[in-house]
Write a protein that holds these residues in place. Sequence first.
Motif, PDB file in Angstrom:
ATOM      1  N   GLU A 207     -10.100  25.399  -1.405  1.00 41.76           N
ATOM      2  CA  GLU A 207     -10.845  25.589  -0.171  1.00 41.76           C
ATOM      3  C   GLU A 207     -11.261  24.551   0.430  1.00 41.76           C
ATOM      4  OE1 GLU A 207     -12.847  29.958  -1.850  1.00 41.76           O
ATOM      5  OE2 GLU A 207     -14.198  28.103  -1.617  1.00 41.76           O
ATOM      6  N   ARG A 208     -11.578  23.387  -0.298  1.00 37.06           N
ATOM      7  CA  ARG A 208     -11.990  22.208   0.499  1.00 37.06           C
ATOM      8  C   ARG A 208     -10.704  21.213   1.026  1.00 37.06           C
ATOM      9  NH1 ARG A 208     -16.945  20.200  -3.868  1.00 37.06           N
ATOM     10  NH2 ARG A 208     -18.227  21.875  -3.170  1.00 37.06           N
ATOM     11  N   GLY A 209      -9.716  21.746   0.524  1.00 31.77           N
ATOM     12  CA  GLY A 209      -8.367  20.990   0.959  1.00 31.77           C
ATOM     13  C   GLY A 209      -8.122  19.446   0.122  1.00 31.77           C
ATOM     14  N   THR A 210      -9.216  19.361  -1.018  1.00 39.44           N
ATOM     15  CA  THR A 210      -8.888  18.095  -1.789  1.00 39.44           C
ATOM     16  C   THR A 210      -7.647  17.978  -2.724  1.00 39.44           C
ATOM     17  OG1 THR A 210     -10.559  18.910  -3.336  1.00 39.44           O
ATOM     18  CG2 THR A 210     -11.330  17.520  -1.514  1.00 39.44           C
ATOM     19  N   LEU A 211      -7.103  19.372  -3.067  1.00 42.06           N
ATOM     20  CA  LEU A 211      -6.014  19.219  -4.042  1.00 42.06           C
ATOM     21  C   LEU A 211      -4.897  19.096  -3.220  1.00 42.06           C
ATOM     22  CD1 LEU A 211      -5.770  20.117  -7.034  1.00 42.06           C
ATOM     23  CD2 LEU A 211      -4.903  22.479  -6.246  1.00 42.06           C
ATOM     24  N   GLU A 212      -4.527  19.121  -2.029  1.00 40.27           N
ATOM     25  CA  GLU A 212      -3.612  18.881  -1.516  1.00 40.27           C
ATOM     26  C   GLU A 212      -3.291  17.442  -1.361  1.00 40.27           C
ATOM     27  OE1 GLU A 212      -5.567  20.877  -0.358  1.00 40.27           O
ATOM     28  OE2 GLU A 212      -4.722  22.573   0.672  1.00 40.27           O
ATOM     29  N   SER A 213      -4.419  16.521  -1.246  1.00 36.92           N
ATOM     30  CA  SER A 213      -4.165  14.906  -1.421  1.00 36.92           C
ATOM     31  C   SER A 213      -3.816  14.603  -2.682  1.00 36.92           C
ATOM     32  CB  SER A 213      -5.845  14.435  -0.829  1.00 36.92           C
ATOM     33  OG  SER A 213      -6.635  14.833  -1.815  1.00 36.92           O
ATOM     34  N   LEU A 214      -4.096  15.301  -3.598  1.00 36.95           N
ATOM     35  CA  LEU A 214      -3.479  14.772  -5.107  1.00 36.95           C
ATOM     36  C   LEU A 214      -1.999  14.812  -5.209  1.00 36.95           C
ATOM     37  CD1 LEU A 214      -6.306  16.220  -7.368  1.00 36.95           C
ATOM     38  CD2 LEU A 214      -5.966  13.925  -6.963  1.00 36.95           C
ATOM     39  N   PHE A 215      -1.512  15.873  -4.405  1.00 34.61           N
ATOM     40  CA  PHE A 215      -0.161  16.155  -4.779  1.00 34.61           C
ATOM     41  C   PHE A 215       0.616  14.975  -4.047  1.00 34.61           C
ATOM     42  CE2 PHE A 215      -1.380  20.835  -4.580  1.00 34.61           C
ATOM     43  CZ  PHE A 215      -1.567  20.838  -5.950  1.00 34.61           C
ATOM     44  N   VAL A 216       0.151  14.202  -3.080  1.00 35.43           N
ATOM     45  CA  VAL A 216       0.874  13.193  -2.661  1.00 35.43           C
ATOM     46  C   VAL A 216       0.746  11.815  -3.388  1.00 35.43           C
ATOM     47  CG1 VAL A 216       0.758  14.173  -0.338  1.00 35.43           C
ATOM     48  CG2 VAL A 216      -0.818  12.447  -0.987  1.00 35.43           C
ATOM     49  N   THR A 217       0.095  11.844  -4.512  1.00 32.31           N
ATOM     50  CA  THR A 217      -0.141  10.849  -5.327  1.00 32.31           C
ATOM     51  C   THR A 217       0.794  11.037  -6.759  1.00 32.31           C
ATOM     52  OG1 THR A 217      -1.859  11.798  -6.763  1.00 32.31           O
ATOM     53  CG2 THR A 217      -2.464  10.960  -4.599  1.00 32.31           C
ATOM     54  N   PRO A 218       1.045   9.972  -7.475  1.00 26.67           N
ATOM     55  CA  PRO A 218       1.890  10.094  -8.766  1.00 26.67           C
ATOM     56  C   PRO A 218       1.113  10.689  -9.635  1.00 26.67           C
ATOM     57  CG  PRO A 218       1.494   7.832  -8.099  1.00 26.67           C
ATOM     58  CD  PRO A 218       0.443   8.502  -7.154  1.00 26.67           C
ATOM     59  N   VAL A 219      -0.085  11.332  -9.458  1.00 29.92           N
ATOM     60  CA  VAL A 219      -0.738  12.077 -10.554  1.00 29.92           C
ATOM     61  C   VAL A 219       0.071  13.518 -11.028  1.00 29.92           C
ATOM     62  CG1 VAL A 219      -2.868  13.622 -11.218  1.00 29.92           C
ATOM     63  CG2 VAL A 219      -3.049  11.407  -9.832  1.00 29.92           C
ATOM     64  N   ARG A 220       0.580  13.719 -12.284  1.00 26.51           N
ATOM     65  CA  ARG A 220       0.988  14.894 -12.685  1.00 26.51           C
ATOM     66  C   ARG A 220       0.057  16.120 -12.880  1.00 26.51           C
ATOM     67  NH1 ARG A 220       5.177  11.741 -16.661  1.00 26.51           N
ATOM     68  NH2 ARG A 220       6.103  10.521 -15.209  1.00 26.51           N
ATOM     69  N   PRO A 221       0.741  17.452 -13.022  1.00 25.12           N
ATOM     70  CA  PRO A 221      -0.007  18.501 -13.297  1.00 25.12           C
ATOM     71  C   PRO A 221      -0.757  18.417 -14.578  1.00 25.12           C
ATOM     72  CG  PRO A 221       2.123  19.109 -12.274  1.00 25.12           C
ATOM     73  CD  PRO A 221       2.024  17.679 -12.417  1.00 25.12           C
ATOM     74  N   LEU A 222      -0.124  18.061 -15.438  1.00 28.90           N
ATOM     75  CA  LEU A 222      -0.722  17.916 -16.811  1.00 28.90           C
ATOM     76  C   LEU A 222      -1.794  16.963 -16.870  1.00 28.90           C
ATOM     77  CD1 LEU A 222      -0.821  18.721 -19.877  1.00 28.90           C
ATOM     78  CD2 LEU A 222       0.782  16.762 -20.134  1.00 28.90           C
ATOM     79  N   GLU A 223      -1.815  15.896 -15.995  1.00 24.14           N
ATOM     80  CA  GLU A 223      -2.908  14.792 -15.935  1.00 24.14           C
ATOM     81  C   GLU A 223      -4.032  15.576 -15.221  1.00 24.14           C
ATOM     82  OE1 GLU A 223      -0.216  10.800 -15.918  1.00 24.14           O
ATOM     83  OE2 GLU A 223      -1.018  11.626 -13.906  1.00 24.14           O
ATOM     84  N   ILE A 224      -3.775  16.482 -14.259  1.00 23.00           N
ATOM     85  CA  ILE A 224      -4.758  17.154 -13.512  1.00 23.00           C
ATOM     86  C   ILE A 224      -5.678  18.217 -14.593  1.00 23.00           C
ATOM     87  CG2 ILE A 224      -5.422  18.677 -11.577  1.00 23.00           C
ATOM     88  CD1 ILE A 224      -3.237  17.690 -10.105  1.00 23.00           C
ATOM     89  N   VAL A 225      -4.484  18.735 -15.366  1.00 18.79           N
ATOM     90  CA  VAL A 225      -5.363  19.722 -16.306  1.00 18.79           C
ATOM     91  C   VAL A 225      -6.115  19.063 -17.452  1.00 18.79           C
ATOM     92  CG1 VAL A 225      -4.630  21.417 -18.250  1.00 18.79           C
ATOM     93  CG2 VAL A 225      -3.483  21.272 -15.956  1.00 18.79           C
ATOM     94  N   LEU A 226      -5.871  18.116 -17.809  1.00 24.70           N
ATOM     95  CA  LEU A 226      -6.697  17.090 -18.991  1.00 24.70           C
ATOM     96  C   LEU A 226      -7.711  16.670 -18.284  1.00 24.70           C
ATOM     97  CD1 LEU A 226      -3.958  15.104 -20.806  1.00 24.70           C
ATOM     98  CD2 LEU A 226      -4.975  17.342 -21.507  1.00 24.70           C
ATOM     99  N   THR A 227      -7.939  16.005 -17.029  1.00 27.74           N
ATOM    100  CA  THR A 227      -9.238  15.529 -16.438  1.00 27.74           C
ATOM    101  C   THR A 227     -10.027  16.925 -16.162  1.00 27.74           C
ATOM    102  OG1 THR A 227      -8.078  15.635 -14.171  1.00 27.74           O
ATOM    103  CG2 THR A 227      -7.962  13.410 -15.472  1.00 27.74           C
ATOM    104  N   LYS A 228      -9.474  18.011 -15.640  1.00 32.13           N
ATOM    105  CA  LYS A 228     -10.394  19.197 -15.560  1.00 32.13           C
ATOM    106  C   LYS A 228     -11.133  19.708 -16.756  1.00 32.13           C
ATOM    107  CE  LYS A 228      -9.533  19.794 -10.957  1.00 32.13           C
ATOM    108  NZ  LYS A 228     -10.569  19.525  -9.968  1.00 32.13           N
ATOM    109  N   VAL A 229     -10.327  19.472 -17.846  1.00 32.46           N
ATOM    110  CA  VAL A 229     -10.902  20.049 -19.122  1.00 32.46           C
ATOM    111  C   VAL A 229     -12.059  19.116 -19.864  1.00 32.46           C
ATOM    112  CG1 VAL A 229     -10.277  20.693 -21.526  1.00 32.46           C
ATOM    113  CG2 VAL A 229      -9.095  21.461 -19.618  1.00 32.46           C
ATOM    114  N   ALA A 230     -11.645  17.670 -19.577  1.00 37.37           N
ATOM    115  CA  ALA A 230     -12.347  16.766 -20.547  1.00 37.37           C
ATOM    116  C   ALA A 230     -13.896  17.008 -20.279  1.00 37.37           C
ATOM    117  CB  ALA A 230     -11.730  15.422 -20.183  1.00 37.37           C
TER     118      ALA A 230
END
Length: 375
Positions: A207-230
């Motif tokens: 909703e804030r549009g911040t996730l799209e900015s992550l997709f243009v970086t080298p960050v991988r989906p699994l890394e996003i998942v781990l950082t959300k869970v930790a």
Amino acid sequence: MNTSGFVRRFTALLRKEVRQMLRDKSTLAVGLMLPVVLILLFGYGLSFDVKNAPVAVVLEDSSPSAREVLAGLEGSPYLTPVWTTNMPEAERWMREEEVRAIVRVPTDFSRRLAAGQAQVQLVLNGVDSNTAAAVDGYVAGAIATWAQQKADRSGGKADAGGVELVQRMWFNEASASTWYLVPGLVVLVMTLIGAFLTSLLIAREWERGTLESLFVTPVRPLEIVLTKVAPYLLVGAIDLTLCLLAAKFLFHVPMRGSLWVIVFTSMLYLTVALLFGLFISGKTRNQFEASQVALLVSFMPALMLSGFIFDLRNVPVVIRAISQLLPATHFVGMIKTLFLAGDNWREVLRNCTILAFYALVLTVAVRRTLRKTLD
């Protein structure tokens, strides 16, 4: 007052609101589906009745008189007797929760019955105090029925028939409902911290549009998942500590199992709940819709269909089958056993394997919800 003008304005505004409501599918779904879910949950999933409770009947004295006294257990819609002559075997069934009680007829039953001083031992599984009380009443009722029939045949006054029912409670000798409910609260807290809170994370970033900015970086989906869970694992660990301290020092619930096993299994379930919340968040991409879905498919089922309040053996087969699909169901039975009965490694390994499978499947599912956004 111009009545015709009021009617025109009211009709126009009403038409606008109806169209807006029909366009908002999530609100409409919650408004229509929530009552249906509540009706089905409370109507079919909530039952304090005890039916077909398995009871081990140990006939150390297998005389006809002993069988006659306990004949009322057969054909009862409330009890399902499992006959044996081996008390250690019945105790093993009790520890593995295959039976809810043990009715033991001692070797000297016939002789003492002739003298009017016979005893029947009833050992109850106190992990579920409500079921234990119901089984106690049904067994006592079966013996009372035999005594009444005996009195009718002899023309005498109905009494206990010379049989005393000696009760003993296992795993909950205080017969306290808090011993039964408090371990289940760990499940609700882990579900609340896990599925309900994390269901907002990815949706909020969409909703804030911040996730799209992550997709243009080298960050991988699994890394996003781990950082959300930790971070929420840390919050959950703190809440788990509070739950354990309250259980021990406020409610005086015994912890007969290993503390490390309790902590490990709780954190494993918390991981599953967190991943489930992230999956809901990634699928809905809307905070309001995600919170409502999390309430309907995680928190309420954990409260109603996991065995937290009542024994799942008492609900219809279809509801029981649905409950077995819930991660909370496998955690509730395990955590109550760990608190009150001790380390049942067979149950711990079985349920931990199921929870680990859920964690693996949900990790893959969350990654795919994020991958789809890269197209």
